[in-house]
Design a protein around this motif. Sequence first.
Motif, PDB file in Angstrom:
ATOM      1  N   MET A   1     -10.846  39.016 -13.893  1.00 57.80           N
ATOM      2  CA  MET A   1     -11.712  38.650 -12.940  1.00 57.80           C
ATOM      3  C   MET A   1     -12.920  39.757 -13.312  1.00 57.80           C
ATOM      4  SD  MET A   1     -12.084  38.197  -8.856  1.00 57.80           S
ATOM      5  CE  MET A   1     -11.065  36.502  -8.840  1.00 57.80           C
ATOM      6  N   ASN A   2     -14.109  39.409 -13.699  1.00 53.16           N
ATOM      7  CA  ASN A   2     -15.221  40.512 -13.694  1.00 53.16           C
ATOM      8  C   ASN A   2     -15.780  40.924 -12.405  1.00 53.16           C
ATOM      9  OD1 ASN A   2     -17.359  38.691 -13.063  1.00 53.16           O
ATOM     10  ND2 ASN A   2     -17.307  38.175 -15.376  1.00 53.16           N
ATOM     11  N   GLU A   3     -16.865  41.870 -12.362  1.00 48.08           N
ATOM     12  CA  GLU A   3     -17.311  41.997 -11.054  1.00 48.08           C
ATOM     13  C   GLU A   3     -18.201  41.155 -10.360  1.00 48.08           C
ATOM     14  OE1 GLU A   3     -18.058  43.786 -13.980  1.00 48.08           O
ATOM     15  OE2 GLU A   3     -16.683  45.481 -13.932  1.00 48.08           O
ATOM     16  N   ALA A   4     -18.836  40.193 -11.218  1.00 48.16           N
ATOM     17  CA  ALA A   4     -19.753  39.076 -10.726  1.00 48.16           C
ATOM     18  C   ALA A   4     -18.570  38.092  -9.912  1.00 48.16           C
ATOM     19  CB  ALA A   4     -20.441  38.586 -11.482  1.00 48.16           C
ATOM     20  N   GLU A   5     -17.484  37.916 -10.569  1.00 41.95           N
ATOM     21  CA  GLU A   5     -16.558  37.047  -9.895  1.00 41.95           C
ATOM     22  C   GLU A   5     -15.997  37.382  -8.859  1.00 41.95           C
ATOM     23  OE1 GLU A   5     -15.172  34.773 -14.468  1.00 41.95           O
ATOM     24  OE2 GLU A   5     -14.440  36.546 -13.603  1.00 41.95           O
ATOM     25  N   ARG A   6     -15.861  38.862  -8.791  1.00 43.46           N
ATOM     26  CA  ARG A   6     -15.226  39.390  -7.468  1.00 43.46           C
ATOM     27  C   ARG A   6     -16.176  39.244  -6.391  1.00 43.46           C
ATOM     28  NH1 ARG A   6     -11.205  42.922  -8.470  1.00 43.46           N
ATOM     29  NH2 ARG A   6     -11.011  43.421 -10.790  1.00 43.46           N
ATOM     30  N   VAL A   7     -17.333  39.183  -6.576  1.00 47.01           N
ATOM     31  CA  VAL A   7     -18.618  39.031  -5.313  1.00 47.01           C
ATOM     32  C   VAL A   7     -18.363  37.508  -5.200  1.00 47.01           C
ATOM     33  CG1 VAL A   7     -20.957  39.128  -4.859  1.00 47.01           C
ATOM     34  CG2 VAL A   7     -19.996  41.210  -6.078  1.00 47.01           C
ATOM     35  N   TYR A   8     -18.598  36.683  -6.194  1.00 45.07           N
ATOM     36  CA  TYR A   8     -18.611  35.447  -5.692  1.00 45.07           C
ATOM     37  C   TYR A   8     -17.334  34.610  -5.034  1.00 45.07           C
ATOM     38  CZ  TYR A   8     -18.549  30.107  -6.461  1.00 45.07           C
ATOM     39  OH  TYR A   8     -18.580  28.893  -6.167  1.00 45.07           O
ATOM     40  N   TRP A   9     -16.114  35.288  -5.213  1.00 43.35           N
ATOM     41  CA  TRP A   9     -15.043  35.103  -4.512  1.00 43.35           C
ATOM     42  C   TRP A   9     -15.146  35.497  -3.116  1.00 43.35           C
ATOM     43  CZ3 TRP A   9     -11.890  38.116  -1.674  1.00 43.35           C
ATOM     44  CH2 TRP A   9     -10.858  37.822  -1.051  1.00 43.35           C
ATOM     45  N   GLY A  10     -15.522  36.782  -2.799  1.00 37.43           N
ATOM     46  CA  GLY A  10     -15.840  37.282  -1.686  1.00 37.43           C
ATOM     47  C   GLY A  10     -16.728  36.357  -0.792  1.00 37.43           C
ATOM     48  N   LEU A  11     -17.795  36.148  -1.650  1.00 34.54           N
ATOM     49  CA  LEU A  11     -19.052  35.221  -0.844  1.00 34.54           C
ATOM     50  C   LEU A  11     -18.361  33.870  -0.484  1.00 34.54           C
ATOM     51  CD1 LEU A  11     -21.908  35.001   0.202  1.00 34.54           C
ATOM     52  CD2 LEU A  11     -22.565  34.067  -1.976  1.00 34.54           C
ATOM     53  N   GLN A  12     -17.603  33.276  -1.266  1.00 33.91           N
ATOM     54  CA  GLN A  12     -17.109  31.900  -1.275  1.00 33.91           C
ATOM     55  C   GLN A  12     -16.137  32.076   0.065  1.00 33.91           C
ATOM     56  OE1 GLN A  12     -13.990  30.783  -4.160  1.00 33.91           O
ATOM     57  NE2 GLN A  12     -14.735  28.706  -4.177  1.00 33.91           N
ATOM     58  N   GLN A  13     -15.276  33.056   0.293  1.00 35.89           N
ATOM     59  CA  GLN A  13     -14.224  33.300   1.364  1.00 35.89           C
ATOM     60  C   GLN A  13     -15.369  33.227   2.801  1.00 35.89           C
ATOM     61  OE1 GLN A  13     -11.279  32.865   0.550  1.00 35.89           O
ATOM     62  NE2 GLN A  13     -12.404  32.721  -1.528  1.00 35.89           N
ATOM     63  N   PHE A  14     -16.250  34.041   2.479  1.00 34.78           N
ATOM     64  CA  PHE A  14     -17.197  34.107   3.990  1.00 34.78           C
ATOM     65  C   PHE A  14     -17.794  32.665   4.128  1.00 34.78           C
ATOM     66  CE2 PHE A  14     -21.187  35.089   6.096  1.00 34.78           C
ATOM     67  CZ  PHE A  14     -20.681  35.652   7.154  1.00 34.78           C
ATOM     68  N   VAL A  15     -18.429  32.179   3.074  1.00 35.12           N
ATOM     69  CA  VAL A  15     -19.242  30.840   3.463  1.00 35.12           C
ATOM     70  C   VAL A  15     -18.121  29.778   4.054  1.00 35.12           C
ATOM     71  CG1 VAL A  15     -20.496  28.918   2.272  1.00 35.12           C
ATOM     72  CG2 VAL A  15     -21.102  31.480   1.929  1.00 35.12           C
ATOM     73  N   PHE A  16     -16.901  29.560   3.372  1.00 36.83           N
ATOM     74  CA  PHE A  16     -15.886  28.793   3.620  1.00 36.83           C
ATOM     75  C   PHE A  16     -15.448  29.021   5.223  1.00 36.83           C
ATOM     76  CE2 PHE A  16     -11.606  27.540   5.022  1.00 36.83           C
ATOM     77  CZ  PHE A  16     -11.608  26.117   4.592  1.00 36.83           C
ATOM     78  N   ALA A  17     -15.401  30.207   5.512  1.00 37.61           N
ATOM     79  CA  ALA A  17     -15.068  30.615   6.987  1.00 37.61           C
ATOM     80  C   ALA A  17     -16.237  30.235   7.940  1.00 37.61           C
ATOM     81  CB  ALA A  17     -14.524  32.050   7.181  1.00 37.61           C
ATOM     82  N   ALA A  18     -17.422  30.655   7.645  1.00 36.80           N
ATOM     83  CA  ALA A  18     -18.746  30.270   8.341  1.00 36.80           C
ATOM     84  C   ALA A  18     -18.581  28.758   8.516  1.00 36.80           C
ATOM     85  CB  ALA A  18     -19.813  30.750   7.889  1.00 36.80           C
ATOM     86  N   LYS A  19     -18.292  27.973   7.569  1.00 36.28           N
ATOM     87  CA  LYS A  19     -18.696  26.493   7.689  1.00 36.28           C
ATOM     88  C   LYS A  19     -17.597  26.156   8.474  1.00 36.28           C
ATOM     89  CE  LYS A  19     -21.380  25.455   3.578  1.00 36.28           C
ATOM     90  NZ  LYS A  19     -21.751  24.263   2.828  1.00 36.28           N
ATOM     91  N   PHE A  20     -16.214  26.508   8.386  1.00 35.63           N
ATOM     92  CA  PHE A  20     -14.987  26.151   9.289  1.00 35.63           C
ATOM     93  C   PHE A  20     -15.370  26.460  10.713  1.00 35.63           C
ATOM     94  CE2 PHE A  20     -11.080  27.270  11.160  1.00 35.63           C
ATOM     95  CZ  PHE A  20     -10.375  25.826  11.267  1.00 35.63           C
ATOM     96  N   ALA A  21     -16.192  27.470  11.038  1.00 33.85           N
ATOM     97  CA  ALA A  21     -16.408  27.863  12.425  1.00 33.85           C
ATOM     98  C   ALA A  21     -17.474  26.668  12.854  1.00 33.85           C
ATOM     99  CB  ALA A  21     -16.926  29.438  12.345  1.00 33.85           C
ATOM    100  N   VAL A  22     -18.504  26.533  12.087  1.00 31.44           N
ATOM    101  CA  VAL A  22     -19.419  25.303  12.704  1.00 31.44           C
ATOM    102  C   VAL A  22     -18.874  24.231  12.867  1.00 31.44           C
ATOM    103  CG1 VAL A  22     -21.578  24.227  11.766  1.00 31.44           C
ATOM    104  CG2 VAL A  22     -21.183  26.644  11.464  1.00 31.44           C
ATOM    105  N   CYS A  23     -17.847  23.986  11.993  1.00 26.36           N
ATOM    106  CA  CYS A  23     -17.102  22.326  12.157  1.00 26.36           C
ATOM    107  C   CYS A  23     -16.244  22.488  13.402  1.00 26.36           C
ATOM    108  CB  CYS A  23     -16.285  22.075  10.898  1.00 26.36           C
ATOM    109  SG  CYS A  23     -17.138  21.530   9.187  1.00 26.36           S
ATOM    110  N   CYS A  24     -15.714  23.556  13.701  1.00 30.64           N
ATOM    111  CA  CYS A  24     -15.090  23.689  14.841  1.00 30.64           C
ATOM    112  C   CYS A  24     -15.946  23.818  16.039  1.00 30.64           C
ATOM    113  CB  CYS A  24     -13.977  24.949  14.997  1.00 30.64           C
ATOM    114  SG  CYS A  24     -12.740  24.920  13.646  1.00 30.64           S
TER     115      CYS A  24
END
Length: 181
Positions: free
Chosen positions: A1-24
């Motif tokens: 995993m390169n550096e840009a992919e690490r950041v994308y992974w982190g942002l993906q986790q955050f956005v998923f959790a934020a969307k999950f919170a909105v759905c709840c």
Amino acid sequence: MNEAERVYWGLQQFVFAAKFAVCCQNEIIDSSVFQSKCTLNIDSDVTFDIPEWDAFNQSELVKSALNQMMISLGACSIAVDEALSIRNGNSSYKNWAATPSDLNSLREIMFLIRSAYAHKMPDVHWHISGARTTALYKVNTPDGLVEFDANGKHGTKLELSHFGGLKGYINLVNYASDLLK
């Protein structure tokens, strides 16, 4: 995993959790989904039976979803800090003090968010020491200025408003992503 992919992974986790919170919050996901007994299978290798959870209600679901969002913010910050460190070496107050650039300010803010999570889970408080305790970090991202004033923050509860709210945080992560492409 390169550096840009690490950041994308982190942002993906955050956005998923934020969307999950909105759905709840909007009751698109109802707490009853989490009440019945279920079995977790991981890689057809590990099985874990999760017992019935009668006392779980919508209020608890929303609270848990918001907690997950904040935990994902910590995970994202760790991923961003690690990616920036791989590319640029470890963050350093001395580097920032000598050259308070947008990059060095970004690196210090991400390091301090990471440190807050590393030192005080689950009730996340700032863990700022030494000369960093009085620093004012400014990052001119393409989407706007994000500031973090560390003065008086050590030992206080981490709040999104300390670094520009959710918008400021996303601006920092997107800026890191741009720098790592």
